[in-house]
Design a protein around this motif. Structure first.
Motif, short mmCIF file in Angstrom:
data_model
loop_
_atom_site.label_atom_id
_atom_site.label_comp_id
_atom_site.label_asym_id
_atom_site.label_seq_id
_atom_site.Cartn_x
_atom_site.Cartn_y
_atom_site.Cartn_z
N LYS A 186 -7.42 5.53 -5.18
CA LYS A 186 -8.07 6.74 -4.67
C LYS A 186 -7.19 7.95 -4.95
O LYS A 186 -5.98 7.90 -4.80
N ASP A 187 -7.84 9.03 -5.35
CA ASP A 187 -7.18 10.33 -5.54
C ASP A 187 -8.13 11.36 -4.93
O ASP A 187 -9.18 11.65 -5.51
N LEU A 188 -7.80 11.86 -3.75
CA LEU A 188 -8.73 12.72 -3.03
C LEU A 188 -8.01 13.95 -2.48
O LEU A 188 -6.79 14.07 -2.59
N TYR A 206 5.39 13.92 0.27
CA TYR A 206 5.69 12.89 1.24
C TYR A 206 5.15 11.56 0.69
O TYR A 206 4.09 11.54 0.06
N VAL A 207 5.86 10.48 0.94
CA VAL A 207 5.36 9.17 0.51
C VAL A 207 5.63 8.16 1.62
O VAL A 207 6.64 8.24 2.32
N MET A 208 4.69 7.24 1.82
CA MET A 208 4.89 6.17 2.79
C MET A 208 4.33 4.88 2.19
O MET A 208 3.50 4.90 1.27
N ASP A 209 4.81 3.76 2.72
CA ASP A 209 4.32 2.48 2.22
C ASP A 209 4.08 1.53 3.39
O ASP A 209 4.53 1.76 4.51
N LYS A 210 3.33 0.47 3.12
CA LYS A 210 3.04 -0.54 4.14
C LYS A 210 2.91 -1.89 3.46
O LYS A 210 2.24 -2.02 2.43
N LEU A 211 3.56 -2.89 4.07
CA LEU A 211 3.45 -4.26 3.60
C LEU A 211 2.17 -4.86 4.17
O LEU A 211 1.94 -4.80 5.38
N ILE A 215 -4.15 13.56 -1.75
CA ILE A 215 -3.69 12.24 -1.30
C ILE A 215 -3.96 11.25 -2.42
O ILE A 215 -5.07 11.19 -2.95
N ARG A 216 -2.94 10.50 -2.79
CA ARG A 216 -3.09 9.43 -3.79
C ARG A 216 -2.77 8.11 -3.10
O ARG A 216 -1.74 7.98 -2.44
N ILE A 217 -3.66 7.12 -3.26
CA ILE A 217 -3.50 5.83 -2.61
C ILE A 217 -3.40 4.76 -3.69
O ILE A 217 -4.27 4.64 -4.55
N LEU A 218 -2.30 4.01 -3.63
CA LEU A 218 -2.07 2.93 -4.58
C LEU A 218 -2.02 1.60 -3.85
O LEU A 218 -1.45 1.50 -2.76
N VAL A 219 -2.62 0.58 -4.44
CA VAL A 219 -2.50 -0.79 -3.95
C VAL A 219 -1.82 -1.60 -5.04
O VAL A 219 -2.35 -1.73 -6.14
N ILE A 259 0.87 -1.17 0.00
CA ILE A 259 0.00 0.00 0.00
C ILE A 259 0.91 1.23 0.00
O ILE A 259 1.75 1.39 0.89
N THR A 260 0.74 2.11 -0.99
CA THR A 260 1.57 3.31 -1.11
C THR A 260 0.67 4.53 -1.00
O THR A 260 -0.36 4.61 -1.67
N ILE A 261 1.07 5.49 -0.15
CA ILE A 261 0.28 6.71 0.06
C ILE A 261 1.16 7.91 -0.26
O ILE A 261 2.26 8.05 0.27
#
Length: 208
Positions: free
Chosen positions: A197-199, A152-157, A187-191, A140-142
């Motif tokens: 999501k692009d909000l 800013y970018v963050m990720d989660k396994l 905010i852009r959310i990638l899976v 998951i990338t935000i």
């Protein structure tokens, strides 16, 4: 001699401005610049002769993150690496993501407001997966993008068990009122490298 060309594509925002790939080559850490492809709306890079099991990650300045399109991970202490493995094309998983920002629903006609004296920006991500999905790992990338395109970018396994249909995540971005700009943020959310999501929300000071 056959040279193997390995291509990477990341559907991250152009607001990133600059992106590098870092990879291990005989115990040396090599870095190369990625380029933004305006026609495909993604960052791309080709690497010559990258063998299987090469450790790598992406980054800008001191902001490092995993390849969102690669579920193969190697953990060395507190450091996470993506592991290159040649793979067949994967069938796209089906999922739905619903969001809240600081406990406020994100609606098409409503822009949530976050205040500079709040401790952080809190996302609630309710992710619904295909019930037939086998156990699988996703990244998951935000992306958090300010009005001046500070990035800013963050990720989660994320590991999904077979038959699991819903997972809730609650990532936070700490607010620094001395550096964060007021105005409309994105905010852009990638899976798994797929934009779901692009909000937007408004970052504001409190006036009395």
């Amino acid at each position: 001699m056959v040279v193997k060309i390995v291509s990477f594509s990341l559907f991250l925002s152009e607001s990133l401005k600059k992106l590098k790939i870092y990879y291990m080559d005989q115990e040396r850490l090599i870095s190369e610049d990625c380029l933004y492809n305006e026609e495909r709306n993604c960052w791309v890079i080709d690497i010559q002769d990258m063998p299987n099991n090469t450790l790598y990650y992406f980054g800008k300045n001191d902001n490092y993150f995993l390849d969102p399109n690669n579920p193969n991970i190697y953990i060395d202490g507190n450091i996470y690496y993506s592991v290159y493995k040649k793979q067949p094309k994967l069938i796209e998983d089906k999922f739905i993501v619903n969001c809240k920002i600081n406990n406020k629903a994100v609606l098409s006609n409503y822009l949530p407001t976050v205040f500079l004296n709040d401790p952080d920006i809190s996302l609630q991500l309710d992710i619904a997966f295909n019930k037939y999905l086998k156990k699988k790992i996703h990244i998951i990338t935000i992306e958090w993008i300010s009005p001046q395109e500070t990035y800013y970018v963050m990720d989660k396994l994320l590991e999904i068990d077979e038959g699991e249909t819903k997972i809730t995540l609650n990532p936070h971005l700490k607010i620094d009122p001395s550096t964060m700009r007021q105005g409309i943020w994105s905010i852009r959310i990638l899976v798994s490298n797929f934009l779901v999501k692009d909000l937007q929300f408004k970052l504001s000071s409190i006036t009395y």
